[in-house]
Design a protein around this motif. Structure first.
Motif, PDB file in Angstrom:
ATOM      1  N   VAL A  60     180.855   1.338  87.894  1.00  0.00           N
ATOM      2  CA  VAL A  60     181.699   1.309  86.702  1.00  0.00           C
ATOM      3  C   VAL A  60     182.801   0.269  86.844  1.00  0.00           C
ATOM      4  CG1 VAL A  60     183.349   2.648  85.321  1.00  0.00           C
ATOM      5  CG2 VAL A  60     181.204   3.703  86.086  1.00  0.00           C
ATOM      6  N   GLU A  61     183.416   0.216  88.045  1.00  0.00           N
ATOM      7  CA  GLU A  61     184.482  -0.763  88.281  1.00  0.00           C
ATOM      8  C   GLU A  61     183.947  -2.196  88.260  1.00  0.00           C
ATOM      9  OE1 GLU A  61     187.727  -0.359  88.603  1.00  0.00           O
ATOM     10  OE2 GLU A  61     187.682   1.821  88.423  1.00  0.00           O
ATOM     11  N   LEU A  62     182.724  -2.376  88.735  1.00  0.00           N
ATOM     12  CA  LEU A  62     182.119  -3.710  88.792  1.00  0.00           C
ATOM     13  C   LEU A  62     181.409  -4.006  87.477  1.00  0.00           C
ATOM     14  CD1 LEU A  62     180.734  -3.317  92.415  1.00  0.00           C
ATOM     15  CD2 LEU A  62     182.624  -4.813  91.735  1.00  0.00           C
ATOM     16  N   ALA A  63     182.138  -3.922  86.415  1.00  0.00           N
ATOM     17  CA  ALA A  63     181.549  -3.912  85.072  1.00  0.00           C
ATOM     18  C   ALA A  63     180.936  -5.237  84.654  1.00  0.00           C
ATOM     19  CB  ALA A  63     182.613  -3.496  84.060  1.00  0.00           C
ATOM     20  N   ASN A  64     181.457  -6.354  85.167  1.00  0.00           N
ATOM     21  CA  ASN A  64     181.070  -7.664  84.642  1.00  0.00           C
ATOM     22  C   ASN A  64     180.104  -8.435  85.531  1.00  0.00           C
ATOM     23  OD1 ASN A  64     182.704  -7.429  82.322  1.00  0.00           O
ATOM     24  ND2 ASN A  64     184.504  -8.065  83.496  1.00  0.00           N
ATOM     25  N   ILE A  65     179.481  -7.782  86.496  1.00  0.00           N
ATOM     26  CA  ILE A  65     178.619  -8.522  87.414  1.00  0.00           C
ATOM     27  C   ILE A  65     177.357  -9.013  86.700  1.00  0.00           C
ATOM     28  CG2 ILE A  65     179.496  -7.251  89.388  1.00  0.00           C
ATOM     29  CD1 ILE A  65     176.931  -5.626  89.412  1.00  0.00           C
ATOM     30  N   GLU A  66     176.823 -10.117  87.229  1.00  0.00           N
ATOM     31  CA  GLU A  66     175.627 -10.732  86.659  1.00  0.00           C
ATOM     32  C   GLU A  66     174.391 -10.477  87.507  1.00  0.00           C
ATOM     33  OE1 GLU A  66     176.527 -14.841  86.142  1.00  0.00           O
ATOM     34  OE2 GLU A  66     178.128 -14.468  84.682  1.00  0.00           O
ATOM     35  N   SER A  67     174.576 -10.233  88.807  1.00  0.00           N
ATOM     36  CA  SER A  67     173.438  -9.902  89.667  1.00  0.00           C
ATOM     37  C   SER A  67     173.825  -8.759  90.595  1.00  0.00           C
ATOM     38  CB  SER A  67     172.983 -11.115  90.476  1.00  0.00           C
ATOM     39  OG  SER A  67     173.929 -11.462  91.473  1.00  0.00           O
ATOM     40  N   LEU A  68     172.847  -7.857  90.804  1.00  0.00           N
ATOM     41  CA  LEU A  68     173.065  -6.711  91.672  1.00  0.00           C
ATOM     42  C   LEU A  68     171.882  -6.602  92.623  1.00  0.00           C
ATOM     43  CD1 LEU A  68     174.530  -4.063  92.478  1.00  0.00           C
ATOM     44  CD2 LEU A  68     173.234  -2.909  90.659  1.00  0.00           C
ATOM     45  N   THR A  69     172.176  -6.589  93.933  1.00  0.00           N
ATOM     46  CA  THR A  69     171.146  -6.427  94.962  1.00  0.00           C
ATOM     47  C   THR A  69     171.401  -5.116  95.691  1.00  0.00           C
ATOM     48  OG1 THR A  69     170.927  -8.823  95.249  1.00  0.00           O
ATOM     49  CG2 THR A  69     170.110  -7.426  97.029  1.00  0.00           C
ATOM     50  N   VAL A  70     170.359  -4.285  95.772  1.00  0.00           N
ATOM     51  CA  VAL A  70     170.511  -2.975  96.402  1.00  0.00           C
ATOM     52  C   VAL A  70     169.326  -2.711  97.320  1.00  0.00           C
ATOM     53  CG1 VAL A  70     171.855  -1.982  94.508  1.00  0.00           C
ATOM     54  CG2 VAL A  70     169.348  -1.826  94.466  1.00  0.00           C
ATOM     55  N   SER A  71     169.505  -1.733  98.198  1.00  0.00           N
ATOM     56  CA  SER A  71     168.421  -1.243  99.055  1.00  0.00           C
ATOM     57  C   SER A  71     167.830   0.012  98.424  1.00  0.00           C
ATOM     58  CB  SER A  71     168.964  -0.927 100.445  1.00  0.00           C
ATOM     59  OG  SER A  71     169.907   0.130 100.361  1.00  0.00           O
ATOM     60  N   PRO A  72     166.627   0.415  98.835  1.00  0.00           N
ATOM     61  CA  PRO A  72     166.092   1.693  98.355  1.00  0.00           C
ATOM     62  C   PRO A  72     167.023   2.871  98.636  1.00  0.00           C
ATOM     63  CG  PRO A  72     164.376   0.431  99.439  1.00  0.00           C
ATOM     64  CD  PRO A  72     165.665  -0.305  99.671  1.00  0.00           C
ATOM     65  N   GLY A  73     167.751   2.800  99.780  1.00  0.00           N
ATOM     66  CA  GLY A  73     168.706   3.853 100.104  1.00  0.00           C
ATOM     67  C   GLY A  73     169.814   3.951  99.076  1.00  0.00           C
ATOM     68  N   THR A  74     170.229   2.826  98.547  1.00  0.00           N
ATOM     69  CA  THR A  74     171.263   2.809  97.522  1.00  0.00           C
ATOM     70  C   THR A  74     170.767   3.503  96.257  1.00  0.00           C
ATOM     71  OG1 THR A  74     172.084   0.707  98.417  1.00  0.00           O
ATOM     72  CG2 THR A  74     172.825   1.329  96.214  1.00  0.00           C
ATOM     73  N   LEU A  75     169.548   3.195  95.859  1.00  0.00           N
ATOM     74  CA  LEU A  75     168.979   3.841  94.679  1.00  0.00           C
ATOM     75  C   LEU A  75     168.818   5.347  94.905  1.00  0.00           C
ATOM     76  CD1 LEU A  75     166.237   1.236  93.698  1.00  0.00           C
ATOM     77  CD2 LEU A  75     168.478   1.571  92.639  1.00  0.00           C
ATOM     78  N   LYS A  76     168.391   5.705  96.103  1.00  0.00           N
ATOM     79  CA  LYS A  76     168.198   7.122  96.417  1.00  0.00           C
ATOM     80  C   LYS A  76     169.508   7.886  96.284  1.00  0.00           C
ATOM     81  CE  LYS A  76     165.519  10.455  98.017  1.00  0.00           C
ATOM     82  NZ  LYS A  76     164.295  10.888  97.305  1.00  0.00           N
ATOM     83  N   VAL A  77     170.591   7.322  96.842  1.00  0.00           N
ATOM     84  CA  VAL A  77     171.894   7.992  96.762  1.00  0.00           C
ATOM     85  C   VAL A  77     172.350   8.096  95.307  1.00  0.00           C
ATOM     86  CG1 VAL A  77     174.343   7.744  97.325  1.00  0.00           C
ATOM     87  CG2 VAL A  77     172.616   7.393  99.089  1.00  0.00           C
ATOM     88  N   LEU A 128     168.383  -7.730  88.767  1.00  0.00           N
ATOM     89  CA  LEU A 128     168.490  -6.576  89.643  1.00  0.00           C
ATOM     90  C   LEU A 128     167.473  -6.760  90.758  1.00  0.00           C
ATOM     91  CD1 LEU A 128     169.472  -3.720  90.379  1.00  0.00           C
ATOM     92  CD2 LEU A 128     167.722  -2.811  88.833  1.00  0.00           C
ATOM     93  N   ASN A 129     167.968  -6.848  91.998  1.00  0.00           N
ATOM     94  CA  ASN A 129     167.111  -7.135  93.144  1.00  0.00           C
ATOM     95  C   ASN A 129     167.073  -5.928  94.065  1.00  0.00           C
ATOM     96  OD1 ASN A 129     167.064 -10.040  92.343  1.00  0.00           O
ATOM     97  ND2 ASN A 129     169.210  -9.926  92.971  1.00  0.00           N
ATOM     98  N   VAL A 130     165.865  -5.503  94.417  1.00  0.00           N
ATOM     99  CA  VAL A 130     165.697  -4.396  95.347  1.00  0.00           C
ATOM    100  C   VAL A 130     165.035  -4.934  96.601  1.00  0.00           C
ATOM    101  CG1 VAL A 130     164.744  -2.103  95.738  1.00  0.00           C
ATOM    102  CG2 VAL A 130     165.451  -2.789  93.432  1.00  0.00           C
ATOM    103  N   LYS A 131     165.767  -4.924  97.708  1.00  0.00           N
ATOM    104  CA  LYS A 131     165.236  -5.430  98.973  1.00  0.00           C
ATOM    105  C   LYS A 131     164.600  -4.282  99.740  1.00  0.00           C
ATOM    106  CE  LYS A 131     167.832  -9.653  99.667  1.00  0.00           C
ATOM    107  NZ  LYS A 131     168.504 -10.514 100.651  1.00  0.00           N
TER     108      LYS A 131
END
Length: 354
Positions: A283-300, A321-324
């Protein structure tokens, strides 16, 4: 050895020796300096080449002879050639006189790039290192001789030319207001890496810097138990990387983090607070243009109660949206619904499974 083979080897050696000094120095710059010095015994052509190296790598393994080796190298090196880079990572506990000798050489020879990985007490560092006028790059790893004790970061850090700073295993002490602002005096800082550092008494870390563009935080293995926050007063910050357990509140001192455009979040462990903290980060990072996350991030993130029912106000400018992951995205059951949640305000976002 047959005469023909010996003649062939001599020809190869001659070809190497015929190369200009700049090529030989480039080749030798990839060697440990002790090995580079040993090339001086090859022939008269090689005797003095190492003395003009613009980079020294002192990865020493014999603790008892560190001081003599380093002093000898410093005294024999040709000072007419600028020394741009010094890598100093001796094995074992560094004796104070050796550390003093190295720091004096750094400051007196206007070194620009410095990497130090040492076991010692920070009290043995001469203060002149932290006010060096020429350092543009500083990678500092200081491990105290006592187990489980972090090194206290110096209160005074005035490095006017510094653009890149990397710190590992440091502790920051706070003021009476419960805040610590260790980087505000670095007027040219562009990139900052904080690796497994802690704020004493689990207080707030305020990263205040007007020129900072890249910030990377690798959290300690054990997250703080008390509530705390990371406060960013960084109007130029564009890239934010976090690896660890999100438990601290993330906020901007001016009320938003609108300058940040590219974010990477790797959640490696979790606590009861982590899902909601992670959601608040997004929510705080409202204006970002790219987001890279791990599967663990999505799980949480999927552990947030009734997540898919939440009206998400952020990520309106998200483009990718990048999932590594080592697994195909079809092996992440939460992926489709979470993607729909994250891109609800940017339906044309590009999804990349890496």
């Amino acid at each position: 050895m047959k005469r023909g083979k010996c003649h062939k080897l001599n020809r190869i050696e001659d070809r190497l020796s015929d190369l200009p000094d700049c090529i030989l120095l480039h080749i030798m710059s990839f060697l440990n300096t002790k090995r580079a010095v040993q090339t001086s015994i090859l022939s008269t052509r090689w005797r003095n080449v190492w003395k003009y190296l613009p980079k020294l790598t002192l990865n020493l393994t014999l603790a008892s002879s560190h001081f003599n080796i380093v002093s000898r190298i410093f005294s024999l090196r040709d000072d007419s050639t600028a020394l741009d880079t010094l890598n100093f990572s001796p094995c074992g506990l560094v004796e104070p006189r050796l550390l003093e000798r190295v720091i004096e050489y750094i400051v007196s020879h206007n070194i620009k790039q410095l990497r130090m990985d040492v076991i010692c007490d920070i009290e043995h560092f001469k203060p002149c290192l932290f006010s060096c006028q020429t350092l543009t790059y500083l990678n500092l790893i200081v491990i105290r001789p006592h187990l489980h004790a972090l090194t206290l970061f110096p209160n005074s850090l005035t490095l006017p030319a510094l653009t890149t700073l990397s710190l590992q295993y440091f502790a920051f002490s706070v003021g009476n207001d419960g805040r610590v602002e260790p980087f505000s005096a670095l007027n040219k800082l562009n990139s900052l890496i904080i690796n497994r550092c802690k704020v004493l008494d689990a207080q707030n870390l305020c990263i205040s810097n007007t020129t900072l563009v890249h910030l990377k935080i690798i959290a300690p293995d054990s997250p703080p138990k008390a509530s705390c926050k990371i406060e960013l007063s960084t109007p130029s910050l564009s890239n934010f990387y976090f690896r660890g357990t999100p438990i601290q509140k993330l906020c901007g001192s001016n009320g938003n983090l609108s300058s940040i455009k590219h974010v990477t979040i790797y959640v490696v462990s979790t606590s009861a607070k982590t899902p909601l903290v992670l959601l608040n980060w997004l929510v705080e990072l409202a204006n970002i243009e790219s987001l890279t996350v791990s599967p663990g991030t999505l799980k949480v993130l999927s552990f947030v109660p009734d997540l898919l029912e939440i009206e998400f106000p952020s990520l309106c400018h998200l483009k990718s949206l990048n999932v590594k992951s080592d697994l195909p995205l079809c092996f992440i059951p939460e992926f489709p619904s979470l993607v729909d949640f994250l891109r609800q305000n940017s339906p044309s976002v590009k999804i990349n499974g890496i």
